[in-house]
Write a protein that holds these residues in place. Sequence first.
Motif, PDB file in Angstrom:
ATOM      1  N   UNK A   1      12.907  46.607  50.393  1.00  0.00           N
ATOM      2  CA  UNK A   1      14.014  47.386  49.845  1.00  0.00           C
ATOM      3  C   UNK A   1      13.893  47.493  48.333  1.00  0.00           C
ATOM      4  N   UNK A   2      14.265  48.669  47.820  1.00  0.00           N
ATOM      5  CA  UNK A   2      14.355  48.855  46.375  1.00  0.00           C
ATOM      6  C   UNK A   2      15.683  48.250  45.928  1.00  0.00           C
ATOM      7  N   UNK A   3      15.625  47.230  45.115  1.00  0.00           N
ATOM      8  CA  UNK A   3      16.820  46.501  44.737  1.00  0.00           C
ATOM      9  C   UNK A   3      17.821  47.427  44.033  1.00  0.00           C
ATOM     10  N   UNK A   4      19.071  47.293  44.409  1.00  0.00           N
ATOM     11  CA  UNK A   4      20.113  48.093  43.799  1.00  0.00           C
ATOM     12  C   UNK A   4      20.255  49.475  44.375  1.00  0.00           C
TER      13      UNK A   4
ATOM     14  N   UNK B   1      12.465  46.876  41.096  1.00  0.00           N
ATOM     15  CA  UNK B   1      12.248  45.620  41.808  1.00  0.00           C
ATOM     16  C   UNK B   1      12.263  45.868  43.307  1.00  0.00           C
ATOM     17  N   UNK B   2      11.214  45.398  43.993  1.00  0.00           N
ATOM     18  CA  UNK B   2      11.164  45.439  45.450  1.00  0.00           C
ATOM     19  C   UNK B   2      11.529  44.070  46.007  1.00  0.00           C
TER      20      UNK B   2
ATOM     21  N   UNK C   1      19.403  59.689  54.147  1.00  0.00           N
ATOM     22  CA  UNK C   1      19.448  59.169  52.782  1.00  0.00           C
ATOM     23  C   UNK C   1      19.406  60.345  51.813  1.00  0.00           C
ATOM     24  N   UNK C   2      20.557  60.637  51.234  1.00  0.00           N
ATOM     25  CA  UNK C   2      20.683  61.754  50.304  1.00  0.00           C
ATOM     26  C   UNK C   2      19.866  61.481  49.055  1.00  0.00           C
ATOM     27  N   UNK C   3      19.995  60.270  48.530  1.00  0.00           N
ATOM     28  CA  UNK C   3      19.113  59.789  47.465  1.00  0.00           C
ATOM     29  C   UNK C   3      19.148  58.277  47.506  1.00  0.00           C
ATOM     30  N   UNK C   4      18.611  57.628  46.479  1.00  0.00           N
ATOM     31  CA  UNK C   4      18.409  56.183  46.555  1.00  0.00           C
ATOM     32  C   UNK C   4      19.704  55.379  46.623  1.00  0.00           C
TER      33      UNK C   4
END
Length: 965
Positions: free
Chosen positions: A45-48, A72-73, A381-384
């Motif tokens: 996961x991409x943190x945040x 951060x991953x 997922x529209x965006x992050x």
Amino acid sequence: MQRFLFFLLLLLGTTVSAQESTVLQISGQVTDQERQQPLADVNVQVKGTVGGTVTNSAGQFSLRTKAKLPLTLVFSSIGFATREIVVSSLGSDLRIELVTQTVLGNEVVVTASRVPENILRSPVAIEKLDIRAIRDAAAPSFYDALENVKGVQMTTSSLTFKVPNTRGFNIPNNFRFMQLVDGVDMQAATLGVPLGNAIGPTELDIQSVEITPGAASALYGMNAINGMANLLTKSPFTHQGLSVYQKTGVNHVDGKDREPGILSETAIRYAKAFNNKFAFKVNFSYLTGVDWLANTSTDQNPNNLNTANPAYPQLNGAENNPAYDAWNRYGDENNNAVTISGVNYQGGNKTFIVRRTGYWEKDLAKPRVDNLKADLALHYRIHDNAELSYAYRVGKMDGVFQRGNKIQLDNVVVQNHKLELKGHNYFVRTYVSLENTGDSYNIKPLADNLQLTHLSNGAWGTRFKTALQNDINNGVDLATAMRNARAAADAGRAEPGTQAFNDLKNTIIRINNWDHVNAGIAGAPATGGAWLSQKSRMYHADAQYDFENKINWFNLLVGVDARIYEVVPDGNNFVDFSRPVADRNKPVEIDGKVPDSTDFGKNVYYKKFGAFAQLTRTFFDEKLKIFTSIRIDYNPEFDPKINPRFAVVYTAAKKHNFRASFQNGFRFPALFEALSFVNNGNVRRVGGLSYINEGLGYLDNSYTLASVNAFNAAVNRDVSNGATANAAALNNRQLLEVTNLSPTRPERINSFEIGYKAVLLNNKLVVDWDAYTNVYDGFLGQVEVAVPVTDKVGTDASVTDMLAANRNRQVRYRVYTNARNKYNNFGSSVGVTWNFFKAFTVSGNLNYNDIKANKTSDVFVTGFNTPNWVANLSIGNRQLFTNFGFNVVWRWQDAFVWESPLANGSVPSYSTIDAQVNYRFPKLKSTIKIGASNIFNNRYIQYAAGPTIGGLYYAAITVDGLLNN
């Protein structure tokens, strides 16, 4: 439905703006550092953000993100230490190694504070079953495994119907304990019961279960006054492929209640993601089996009570007691008491109290049950930091559950539609729950109306008296004469096992009017009815936002929610209160005609709104963490209620965590507590809202049933000594107690808790201890009252109305109202988990709960219904040797007293042993599990009038992760 569409439009109107940044693609491989083998199903996961992916069977991953460098991953997998990697530039593939680590003390929970946090630093007691604990549990299902969790008392009403509770005041339809599935309340609104195991996740889709024992209403509101369970399912982004599950088992192996029965459960799950942008999952499961049987003959009206015949010791014992009231026989309750007066016995006119014979539950309930569950979820997922999802869930179930009476659930269908937009620090969610009770029926009016179709209580009593007097005149002893008189009075009634019985039963359960013409109700059906026909919709919307680090000196979490119940009046359980009292149970007429026999007026609405804010701050290098929250809830029927919570957690030497919390909570009356209007055995159950009393008078113009029973017992004694009934009544009028009830108000709880949790001995030992004390104010329950027809309470006419012979001059109500006393319960629990040798784990917990006795009696019995002591002990090894594991659990609970409107008595202590062994076939992606719940078939009950539970022996195979490229 209009409200739901409004909520959908509101949600869809929420704007989200995508970052205008370059799309980055990051790929790599994750391996086990010790074995140097690829690791599949690692969450990346991409943190945040909500962006992420999962590794394939070769340990490889590839994800696309619009997050800016550096990022951060976070790499996480059950059984391995979570690892964070900072990516500053793009280049060659990443090579990540994860280190094996025990999960003890490393779990992350979200339920206690509504935000992710380490379980050791939770401000209140919380327990968690993760996916590995569920897989290794010595239980037939993940829901059964909850019974071995510290602080949990499970109540089993049926194979398909189980409800957990914590910290006292247990009931089989536990509406004080909230159950959520992915944020959706699993409550069936009009039934007033959570259906987490009946319409919730399948065995293949459950990710974890978090349980918060004790009050959680300061953050979750309305139904969480006794605690909550939060069931979380697998994401289609991180758990892809085809999975299949088949379990086959057998119960009733001793043949005592029913012939041995086969249990079968089949589940299928398929999930697929596309480019980490779009994903979907579908689930299906079907369970069928032979239900447990409630067939206990305990007499809860023994002959020493004033509602029987204590002056005649020869009638002692269930076989001789003509007022016998068995736990699992219906139609022999207090409303079916018949007073036999003027019997010439031992030189005088005597009066006896007898009960109608009734029918056993085994002849009224259905032996086979099934449960079908299906769900579909679409994620985009529209965006992050924005993921939009739609989920549909439906469950169809049969089974038996106990409220004020036993309900045979048959083709009950509950559906949920949910739409949610979420990011890593917020969500906006709305859902609608649709309930239809299908072909369900109430066992109590079924039994009553089977009897009334034969004879009215008066006619049956006349037959009984004639036969009794004849036997007495012929010198037959009293006990035998009573039995013979019953046989004579019952002659010609529909008997179980006959076609006449089946035909009459099938007629009654298809009629949604529980009145009967032989009960003296004009226009009532000739056979009466028992159909439970209820339909409702529950509209809900809630939102939450975490300010995270946007405020310098504290973290702030805020949330709001709104809920609207909409009930379709059926004229029997729920009615349109805007209609005149005499018309509420009749279909709407237009110009003297009934255009729609199912139209009983306008839909009924019940609403609730809430908002909360939670502040947290750490001190002393994060050793001390303070939580402060406040919540306000508003129901238009009551004044707004404020629920504060204050909690503190202190960590000493990095491993000793001490906590303390105080919170105030309220619970608004459930739908049926507030708005029901049910005729049940010629006793009308009414909700507690003040306007329901208008024109009925039960709040201030009634006598308590307990005092009416005592009054009639005294009258019978005086009549036996030569007094007339009216003279005896007026002479004993002081025994009648005027009810003087107040309109219902919300329950309130003040709860204080302390606890300690630590991971010791180099991460090998976990110790978890807590203690609590609660004070309940305004506890809600039911009291039965009698309203005199002739005149107001206190008058001579109202006194004589209360004579048992004048039952037609009384209107009986069972009223939801508040207890007058406050109730203080308290307890403590301790749990220990120890990895003592290689992969061997031993764990156990000991739980204590008690209640302080009050000096004065109350208007009803509150029913603590909780054993003082409960203990669990388990030992297991998930890797005893390659791919083979086992687990064994011993459970014991103390004897305790059960009190409820349906049945009262002692529940004996019992102990059980559950066990399972499992073997994994990695190349086939399969696991076989063989086990037994209650392996020695030690028969037991969990509550008065509940089913007898025996051993369940099963084998299950799970194939997981097929078609996962």
